[in-house]
Enzyme design. Structure first.
Site, PDB file in Angstrom:
ATOM      1  N   GLU A 208       0.839  -1.220   0.000  1.00 13.22           N
ATOM      2  CA  GLU A 208       0.000   0.000   0.000  1.00 13.22           C
ATOM      3  C   GLU A 208       0.865   1.258   0.000  1.00 13.22           C
ATOM      4  O   GLU A 208       0.556   2.240  -0.670  1.00 13.22           O
ATOM      5  CB  GLU A 208      -0.948   0.009   1.196  1.00 13.22           C
ATOM      6  CG  GLU A 208      -1.983  -1.124   1.214  1.00 13.22           C
ATOM      7  CD  GLU A 208      -2.870  -1.156  -0.031  1.00 13.22           C
ATOM      8  OE1 GLU A 208      -3.113  -0.102  -0.630  1.00 13.22           O
ATOM      9  OE2 GLU A 208      -3.290  -2.269  -0.412  1.00 13.22           O
TER      10      GLU A 208
ATOM     11  N   ASP B 141       3.540  -4.387  -5.859  1.00 11.27           N
ATOM     12  CA  ASP B 141       4.058  -5.679  -5.384  1.00 11.27           C
ATOM     13  C   ASP B 141       5.592  -5.665  -5.424  1.00 11.27           C
ATOM     14  O   ASP B 141       6.247  -6.077  -4.468  1.00 11.27           O
ATOM     15  CB  ASP B 141       3.558  -6.824  -6.282  1.00 11.27           C
ATOM     16  CG  ASP B 141       2.116  -7.205  -5.982  1.00 11.27           C
ATOM     17  OD1 ASP B 141       1.556  -6.705  -4.988  1.00 11.27           O
ATOM     18  OD2 ASP B 141       1.539  -8.005  -6.753  1.00 11.27           O
TER      19      ASP B 141
HETATM   20 ZN    ZN Z   1      -2.738  -2.528  -4.555  1.00  8.54          ZN
END
Ligand code: ZN
Length: 420
Positions: free
Chosen positions: A278, A359
């Site tokens: 995030e 990611d």
């Molecule tokens: Zn995301």
């Protein structure tokens, strides 16, 4: 035939047919997955999905198809039956022809089209989600959410509609440029204040409690330059057992929000990886990029609306007299959903790329992709989100890449130098 009636029928019809095709493909993929085997369908899934996850995916697919059919019928009846021009004339006789009266008429029709969908949202929550053990909301919470939605709609929607109508009437031929700037400004402002003023009306937000998780995230916060006070826990369990995390707001109101259901379910390593993902969205400027995309789309929408509102045939196609732009705006507003459907693949191609980037950011920051891979697998399993969608559906609708693709990308050397 009025070209505007034809265009509207085409816009509504192609979306309905498109969704029918997508969901048929989804259902067939689920049948192939249920049969097991080693074909292309099975290769898209990480593990063979559980029968329960397959049932859930089937039920959701059927629900989506029914929803779009229902929405299309509601819109076709509203636009084709002549009920709108009759209601408009009655409204003008009783409420007058001021800008506020026009805005209130538009607001009422938009509110009614939302309320008409309440039985569907009720079914989704108290039948579908309930059946699979995800619902935790009470009827009281559900009704209080509707009520708060109406209050927000009156406070925000009504003055916005009034402002827009005033701008169209008094802004000259370039009114749409001013209206566009106003809309972007308002959108940014609402996004800025929502985490502080609006979201806490629906959920409780708490700072991270003292303990090992907070200690760990404090170290992560120092490494990424994202203050730990901007990480909060939300009582998502008030409505659902689904677990999630998201990034919201900007400037001093930006927040990484973790559902309490997520905190209860993942280990410290996995939570750290989710938070790093995030924070990646924030650090990589995805919020800013999404706003640039949104502003671009809105510019096109306002310029298009300015042109359409000048066309007398638009009003006549639906039984109105040209002259007052309010009914034209109403028709464009009602069709904005089916029109926006065409932008969906374009936007989602971008958001899927951002997911891969976030990611990779998490894996780089933690020097390992393992905790994020573990977290993603666990979340997909527990949210019954394992069965992949058909590639065509995914291309059109999905903001996130499928689990298998994310795990594969994380396994590449760029994501984790220690992996093969
Ligand atoms: Zn995301």
């Amino acid at each position: 035939m009025n070209p505007w009636s034809v265009a509207t029928a085409v816009v509504l019809g192609t979306r309905l047919l498109g969704e029918l095709l997508f969901e048929t493909l989804n259902q067939r993929l689920l049948v192939r997955l249920a049969a097991g085997g080693h074909d292309a369908a099975a290769a898209m899934a990480v593990h063979p999905p559980s029968p329960r996850a397959l049932d859930y995916a089937r039920a959701r697919s059927r629900f989506r198809l029914f929803s779009v059919l229902y929405e299309t019928v509601v819109l076709a009846v509203l636009l084709g039956s002549g009920v709108l021009p009759r209601a408009w004339r009655l409204w003008q006789e009783h409420a007058g022809t001021t800008l506020w009266a026009d805005a209130a008429f538009l607001w009422s029709v938009f509110a009614l089209t939302t309320a008409v969908h309440w039985p569907l949202t009720w079914y989704e929550r108290f039948r579908l989600e309930q059946r699979f053990g995800f619902n935790t909301a009470t009827a009281r919470t559900w009704w209080s959410d509707r009520f708060k939605g109406i209050v927000l709609g009156v406070l925000l929607g009504l003055p916005t509609l009034w402002g827009l109508l005033a701008w169209i009437r008094h802004g000259g031929p370039w009114w749409w440029l001013g209206a566009w700037a106003g809309a972007v400004g308002l959108g940014l402002f609402l996004n800025r204040v929502a985490p502080v003023l609006i979201l806490p009306w629906f959920n409780r937000f708490d700072p991270l409690p003292e303990g090992p998780l907070r200690d760990r995230l404090e170290r992560l916060a120092r490494r990424t330059g994202f203050p730990v006070r901007d990480i909060q826990i939300m009582d998502g369990s008030r409505r659902t057992r689904h677990s999630n995390a998201f990034f919201t707001g900007w400037g001093r109101s930006r927040r990484v929000v973790l559902y309490d259901t997520l905190v209860g379910r993942l280990g410290t390593d996995e939570l750290e990886a989710v938070v790093a993902h995030e924070i990646g969205h924030a650090r990589l400027g995805h919020v800013r990029k999404l706003w640039i995309v949104t502003a671009g789309i809105w510019a096109l929408a306002f310029a298009g609306a300015a042109w359409a509102l000048e066309q007398p045939a638009l009003y006549r196609a639906f039984g109105f007299e040209p002259g007052n732009p309010a009914p034209g705006l109403l028709i464009l507003g009602l069709c904005s959903g089916p029109l926006g459907w065409w932008l969906s693949p374009w936007i989602h191609a971008r958001t899927r790329r951002w997911e891969f980037e976030a990611d990779a950011f998490a894996a780089r920051t933690l020097d390992s992709a393992a905790p994020l891979r573990q977290a993603l697998e666990r979340l997909h399993r527990e949210n019954l989100a394992e069965p992949p969608s058909h590639p065509w559906y995914r291309f059109w609708h999905e903001s996130h890449p499928p689990l298998a693709d994310r795990l594969r990308a994380l396994a590449r050397p760029a994501g984790d130098p220690s992996s093969p």
